[in-house]
Design a protein around this motif. Structure first.
Motif, mmCIF file in Angstrom:
data_model
loop_
_atom_site.group_PDB
_atom_site.id
_atom_site.type_symbol
_atom_site.label_atom_id
_atom_site.label_comp_id
_atom_site.label_asym_id
_atom_site.label_seq_id
_atom_site.Cartn_x
_atom_site.Cartn_y
_atom_site.Cartn_z
ATOM 1 N N PHE A 229 -3.094 11.495 -5.479
ATOM 2 C CA PHE A 229 -2.038 10.650 -4.930
ATOM 3 C C PHE A 229 -2.731 9.679 -3.988
ATOM 4 C CE2 PHE A 229 0.993 9.530 -1.614
ATOM 5 C CZ PHE A 229 2.105 9.173 -2.351
ATOM 6 N N MET A 230 -2.635 8.386 -4.283
ATOM 7 C CA MET A 230 -3.276 7.382 -3.440
ATOM 8 C C MET A 230 -2.209 6.578 -2.716
ATOM 9 S SD MET A 230 -6.299 4.631 -4.389
ATOM 10 C CE MET A 230 -7.339 5.921 -5.074
ATOM 11 N N ILE A 231 -2.401 6.458 -1.411
ATOM 12 C CA ILE A 231 -1.426 5.795 -0.558
ATOM 13 C C ILE A 231 -2.097 4.606 0.130
ATOM 14 C CG2 ILE A 231 -1.982 7.406 1.318
ATOM 15 C CD1 ILE A 231 0.887 7.204 2.279
ATOM 16 N N ASN A 232 -1.334 3.536 0.296
ATOM 17 C CA ASN A 232 -1.826 2.378 1.032
ATOM 18 C C ASN A 232 -0.656 1.757 1.781
ATOM 19 O OD1 ASN A 232 -3.764 0.529 1.929
ATOM 20 N ND2 ASN A 232 -3.319 -0.912 0.285
ATOM 21 N N LYS A 233 -0.828 1.548 3.082
ATOM 22 C CA LYS A 233 0.215 0.958 3.935
ATOM 23 C C LYS A 233 1.515 1.741 3.829
ATOM 24 C CE LYS A 233 -1.898 -3.615 3.603
ATOM 25 N NZ LYS A 233 -1.743 -5.030 3.210
ATOM 26 N N GLY A 234 1.377 3.081 3.739
ATOM 27 C CA GLY A 234 2.552 3.939 3.744
ATOM 28 C C GLY A 234 3.283 4.051 2.435
ATOM 29 N N LYS B 9 6.756 5.170 3.858
ATOM 30 C CA LYS B 9 7.857 4.387 3.297
ATOM 31 C C LYS B 9 8.409 5.036 2.030
ATOM 32 C CE LYS B 9 5.507 0.293 5.124
ATOM 33 N NZ LYS B 9 4.844 -0.993 4.818
ATOM 34 N N GLY B 10 8.802 6.302 2.157
ATOM 35 C CA GLY B 10 9.446 6.966 1.034
ATOM 36 C C GLY B 10 8.487 7.477 -0.022
ATOM 37 N N ILE B 11 7.478 8.241 0.386
ATOM 38 C CA ILE B 11 6.491 8.743 -0.572
ATOM 39 C C ILE B 11 6.902 10.106 -1.118
ATOM 40 C CG2 ILE B 11 4.627 7.444 0.513
ATOM 41 C CD1 ILE B 11 3.617 10.131 1.655
ATOM 42 N N SER B 12 6.514 10.362 -2.358
ATOM 43 C CA SER B 12 6.850 11.620 -3.031
ATOM 44 C C SER B 12 5.680 12.087 -3.889
ATOM 45 C CB SER B 12 8.072 11.441 -3.940
ATOM 46 O OG SER B 12 9.205 11.001 -3.226
#
Length: 310
Positions: free
Chosen positions: A203-208, A21-24
């Motif tokens: 960088f930590m990501i959760n649910k996109g 969902k738009g990660i950078s």
């Protein structure tokens, strides 16, 4: 620091499910960058977009000024989570084959293969079939295959999985050495203690979506509150009544007191009542493992941290 990889606002959907969902984020030359998140968070999809296995619906992946299909994949090394080597092929032949896939000169590849086989404790195994190797040895061979062509970007997906402590130390040393020599490294792992020990940024990501992005020091300072561990027989109600204690976890005579974000640890210790039973006492910050669990299980914490590091 020089950027090797730049991921900008990438989005990816599969049918009606939006996975990214738009990660950078960026990965710099000579750094070890962790990409973390619970299962299903979008880590593997992100890595596949970087590798060109798939392409984002929106956004860009840029590697040294190239993007999309123009990215020079031969300058990228990849150790996948799912290991796979040709079982009935000799170790050297496998490594030379990996090098050929990256258009790397055969003689140089052979010299590098022998060099790393010795460094990883596999000297003399070059003419042994892969099927004769232990699981740990096979993992070392696949690691060599991911770096034999001198990649400028190295992507490691669960590199420590299944390794004994001695082999883990060997891998840690080699990964750090590669970074010291300028390789940009993107590392995905669920072993938070190793990530905390090795990585410069995360960088930590959760649910996109991004929930944490920053240096390890910044993340610890901004999010990892202090906790105090006391060994002694004390009532939970007494400990909960102490100033600046947000919660208490107790198991037998071990009590862990979680403190408020703005606590001054030295001053707080001076306020402890003399009536407490203290056999042992230590104060440290919440671990990266605990941060990970909080984010994986409590979305409100993820949102709070994401706002902090936006």
């Amino acid at each position: 620091m020089e950027k090797a990889l730049s991921v900008k606002n990438i989005q990816k959907s599969f049918k009606s499910t939006k996975v990214l969902k738009g990660i950078s984020f960026d990965v710099h030359k000579g750094e070890i960058m962790a990409i973390l998140g619970p299962n299903g968070a979008g880590k593997s999809t992100t890595i596949r977009n970087i590798m060109g296995i798939m392409y984002p619906d929106e956004g860009n992946v840029t590697f040294h000024g190239h993007n999309g299909s123009d990215i020079p994949r031969h300058k990228i090394g990849y150790l996948p989570e799912e290991r796979g080597l040709y079982k009935n092929v000799k170790v050297m032949d496998v490594l030379l084959y990996f090098a050929s896939l990256k258009d790397y000169p055969k003689e140089k590849a052979k010299k590098r293969a022998l060099y790393y086989l010795e460094r990883l404790g596999l000297k003399g195994k070059e003419n042994v079939s892969v099927e004769e190797l232990s699981k740990g040895m096979g993992q070392k061979v696949q690691f060599i295959g991911s770096i034999i062509h001198e990649p400028e970007l190295l992507i490691l997906d669960e590199p420590f999985s299944g390794l004994d402590p001695v082999s883990q130390d060997v891998f840690k040393h080699e990964i750090k050495e590669l970074a010291n020599n300028g390789t940009a490294i993107l590392l995905s792992s669920h072993q938070m203690n190793l990530v905390e020990e090795m990585c410069d940024r995360l960088f930590m990501i959760n649910k996109g979506e991004k929930v944490i992005y920053g240096s390890m020091d910044d993340v610890k300072r901004e999010y990892a509150n202090f906790k105090c561990t006391i060994r002694g027989r004390n009532e939970v109600a007494t400990l909960e009544g102490l100033p600046e204690v947000t919660r208490v976890e107790q198991s037998g005579d071990i009590s862990v007191l979680y403190l408020t974000h703005d606590v001054q640890a030295t001053n707080w210790l001076k306020q402890l009542p003399e009536s407490l039973d203290v056999q042992e006492l230590s104060v440290d910050r919440v671990s990266l493992h605990e941060i990970f669990v909080d984010i994986a299980t409590d979305q409100s914490l993820a949102e709070e941290v994401g706002a902090t590091h936006a």
